[in-house]
Design a protein around this motif. Structure first.
Motif, PDB file in Angstrom:
ATOM      1  N   GLN A  13       0.821  -1.205   0.000  1.00 17.94           N
ATOM      2  CA  GLN A  13       0.000   0.000   0.000  1.00 17.94           C
ATOM      3  C   GLN A  13       0.860   1.263   0.000  1.00 17.94           C
ATOM      4  OE1 GLN A  13      -3.257   0.244  -0.478  1.00 17.94           O
ATOM      5  NE2 GLN A  13      -3.264  -1.978  -0.728  1.00 17.94           N
ATOM      6  N   LYS A  14       1.997   1.226   0.711  1.00 23.27           N
ATOM      7  CA  LYS A  14       2.893   2.384   0.753  1.00 23.27           C
ATOM      8  C   LYS A  14       3.599   2.607  -0.571  1.00 23.27           C
ATOM      9  CE  LYS A  14       3.948   2.114   5.673  1.00 23.27           C
ATOM     10  NZ  LYS A  14       5.020   1.892   6.658  1.00 23.27           N
ATOM     11  N   ALA A  15       3.914   1.534  -1.279  1.00 29.98           N
ATOM     12  CA  ALA A  15       4.745   1.621  -2.475  1.00 29.98           C
ATOM     13  C   ALA A  15       3.953   1.726  -3.773  1.00 29.98           C
ATOM     14  CB  ALA A  15       5.674   0.404  -2.536  1.00 29.98           C
ATOM     15  N   LEU A  16       2.660   1.547  -3.720  1.00 30.16           N
ATOM     16  CA  LEU A  16       1.886   1.410  -4.951  1.00 30.16           C
ATOM     17  C   LEU A  16       1.559   2.716  -5.642  1.00 30.16           C
ATOM     18  CD1 LEU A  16      -0.673  -1.378  -4.130  1.00 30.16           C
ATOM     19  CD2 LEU A  16       1.328  -1.510  -5.538  1.00 30.16           C
ATOM     20  N   ARG A  18       0.131   1.840  -8.868  1.00 34.94           N
ATOM     21  CA  ARG A  18      -0.724   1.120  -9.806  1.00 34.94           C
ATOM     22  C   ARG A  18      -1.353  -0.051  -9.051  1.00 34.94           C
ATOM     23  NH1 ARG A  18       3.387  -2.513 -13.490  1.00 34.94           N
ATOM     24  NH2 ARG A  18       4.397  -3.495 -11.726  1.00 34.94           N
ATOM     25  N   PRO A  19      -2.311  -0.751  -9.655  1.00 31.34           N
ATOM     26  CA  PRO A  19      -2.936  -1.877  -8.936  1.00 31.34           C
ATOM     27  C   PRO A  19      -1.899  -2.918  -8.495  1.00 31.34           C
ATOM     28  CG  PRO A  19      -4.159  -1.380 -10.923  1.00 31.34           C
ATOM     29  CD  PRO A  19      -2.915  -0.526 -10.950  1.00 31.34           C
ATOM     30  N   ALA A  20      -2.113  -3.463  -7.318  1.00 34.90           N
ATOM     31  CA  ALA A  20      -1.171  -4.418  -6.733  1.00 34.90           C
ATOM     32  C   ALA A  20      -1.197  -5.749  -7.470  1.00 34.90           C
ATOM     33  CB  ALA A  20      -1.529  -4.644  -5.273  1.00 34.90           C
ATOM     34  N   PRO A  21      -0.033  -6.353  -7.664  1.00 33.39           N
ATOM     35  CA  PRO A  21      -0.008  -7.717  -8.195  1.00 33.39           C
ATOM     36  C   PRO A  21      -0.698  -8.657  -7.215  1.00 33.39           C
ATOM     37  CG  PRO A  21       2.186  -6.725  -8.252  1.00 33.39           C
ATOM     38  CD  PRO A  21       1.300  -5.811  -7.473  1.00 33.39           C
ATOM     39  N   LYS A  22      -1.204  -9.774  -7.711  1.00 33.60           N
ATOM     40  CA  LYS A  22      -1.985 -10.669  -6.866  1.00 33.60           C
ATOM     41  C   LYS A  22      -1.154 -11.718  -6.139  1.00 33.60           C
ATOM     42  CE  LYS A  22      -5.836  -8.717  -7.846  1.00 33.60           C
ATOM     43  NZ  LYS A  22      -6.356  -7.750  -6.917  1.00 33.60           N
ATOM     44  N   SER A  23      -0.202 -12.345  -6.809  1.00 30.85           N
ATOM     45  CA  SER A  23       0.553 -13.421  -6.166  1.00 30.85           C
ATOM     46  C   SER A  23       1.664 -12.843  -5.279  1.00 30.85           C
ATOM     47  CB  SER A  23       1.162 -14.354  -7.208  1.00 30.85           C
ATOM     48  OG  SER A  23       2.218 -13.711  -7.880  1.00 30.85           O
ATOM     49  N   ALA A  24       2.078 -13.625  -4.292  1.00 30.09           N
ATOM     50  CA  ALA A  24       3.125 -13.176  -3.377  1.00 30.09           C
ATOM     51  C   ALA A  24       4.438 -12.939  -4.112  1.00 30.09           C
ATOM     52  CB  ALA A  24       3.311 -14.199  -2.263  1.00 30.09           C
ATOM     53  N   GLY A  25       4.779 -13.823  -5.050  1.00 28.81           N
ATOM     54  CA  GLY A  25       6.012 -13.650  -5.822  1.00 28.81           C
ATOM     55  C   GLY A  25       6.000 -12.378  -6.643  1.00 28.81           C
ATOM     56  N   GLN A  27       4.170  -9.713  -6.045  1.00 24.79           N
ATOM     57  CA  GLN A  27       4.217  -8.585  -5.120  1.00 24.79           C
ATOM     58  C   GLN A  27       5.653  -8.321  -4.669  1.00 24.79           C
ATOM     59  OE1 GLN A  27       1.551  -9.704  -1.963  1.00 24.79           O
ATOM     60  NE2 GLN A  27      -0.227  -8.855  -3.005  1.00 24.79           N
ATOM     61  N   MET A  28       6.376  -9.384  -4.360  1.00 19.27           N
ATOM     62  CA  MET A  28       7.743  -9.229  -3.892  1.00 19.27           C
ATOM     63  C   MET A  28       8.639  -8.677  -4.997  1.00 19.27           C
ATOM     64  SD  MET A  28       9.247  -9.564  -0.990  1.00 19.27           S
ATOM     65  CE  MET A  28       8.455 -10.816  -0.009  1.00 19.27           C
ATOM     66  N   ARG A  29       8.478  -9.173  -6.225  1.00 20.23           N
ATOM     67  CA  ARG A  29       9.273  -8.646  -7.348  1.00 20.23           C
ATOM     68  C   ARG A  29       8.984  -7.157  -7.546  1.00 20.23           C
ATOM     69  NH1 ARG A  29       8.267 -13.781  -9.132  1.00 20.23           N
ATOM     70  NH2 ARG A  29       6.341 -13.242 -10.188  1.00 20.23           N
ATOM     71  N   TYR A  30       7.720  -6.775  -7.426  1.00 18.59           N
ATOM     72  CA  TYR A  30       7.343  -5.372  -7.577  1.00 18.59           C
ATOM     73  C   TYR A  30       8.010  -4.516  -6.494  1.00 18.59           C
ATOM     74  CZ  TYR A  30       4.512  -1.180  -7.894  1.00 18.59           C
ATOM     75  OH  TYR A  30       4.096   0.108  -8.014  1.00 18.59           O
ATOM     76  N   LEU A  31       7.970  -4.995  -5.250  1.00 19.78           N
ATOM     77  CA  LEU A  31       8.598  -4.241  -4.163  1.00 19.78           C
ATOM     78  C   LEU A  31      10.102  -4.114  -4.356  1.00 19.78           C
ATOM     79  CD1 LEU A  31       6.815  -5.491  -0.925  1.00 19.78           C
ATOM     80  CD2 LEU A  31       6.796  -3.187  -1.865  1.00 19.78           C
ATOM     81  N   GLY A  37      16.198  -3.109  -4.619  1.00 18.42           N
ATOM     82  CA  GLY A  37      17.038  -4.124  -4.000  1.00 18.42           C
ATOM     83  C   GLY A  37      16.284  -4.982  -3.003  1.00 18.42           C
ATOM     84  N   THR A  38      16.860  -6.148  -2.738  1.00 21.00           N
ATOM     85  CA  THR A  38      16.221  -7.074  -1.807  1.00 21.00           C
ATOM     86  C   THR A  38      16.482  -6.686  -0.350  1.00 21.00           C
ATOM     87  OG1 THR A  38      18.120  -8.555  -1.954  1.00 21.00           O
ATOM     88  CG2 THR A  38      16.255  -9.021  -3.403  1.00 21.00           C
ATOM     89  N   LYS A  39      17.611  -6.067  -0.089  1.00 19.57           N
ATOM     90  CA  LYS A  39      17.948  -5.709   1.290  1.00 19.57           C
ATOM     91  C   LYS A  39      16.964  -4.697   1.899  1.00 19.57           C
ATOM     92  CE  LYS A  39      21.850  -4.692   4.255  1.00 19.57           C
ATOM     93  NZ  LYS A  39      23.301  -4.492   4.302  1.00 19.57           N
TER      94      LYS A  39
END
Length: 58
Positions: A13-16, A18-25, A27-31, A37-39
């Motif tokens: 919600q903080k980073a969006l 555009r509409p949020a991706p549905k799957s966890a993977g 969502q994580m790639r989008y973040l 970065g992953t860190k």
């Protein structure tokens, strides 16, 4: 205590802008892309960087 899924939803919600991706993977790639970065994502969600990498790998 909040669960991992709740933390991921709040972070999305903080980073969006555009509409949020549905799957966890997805969502994580989008973040990871948004936060460059992953860190930073791992620190924000209070999980290990390796866990973030596993979600990105799907």
């Amino acid at each position: 205590m909040a669960t991992f899924g709740d933390g991921l939803d709040k972070a999305m919600q903080k980073a969006l802008t555009r509409p949020a991706p549905k799957s966890a993977g997805a969502q994580m790639r989008y973040l990871v892309k948004q936060m460059k970065g992953t860190k930073p994502v791992a620190q924000m969600l209070r999980i290990s960087q390796r866990t973030v990498e596993r979600y990105v790998k799907d």
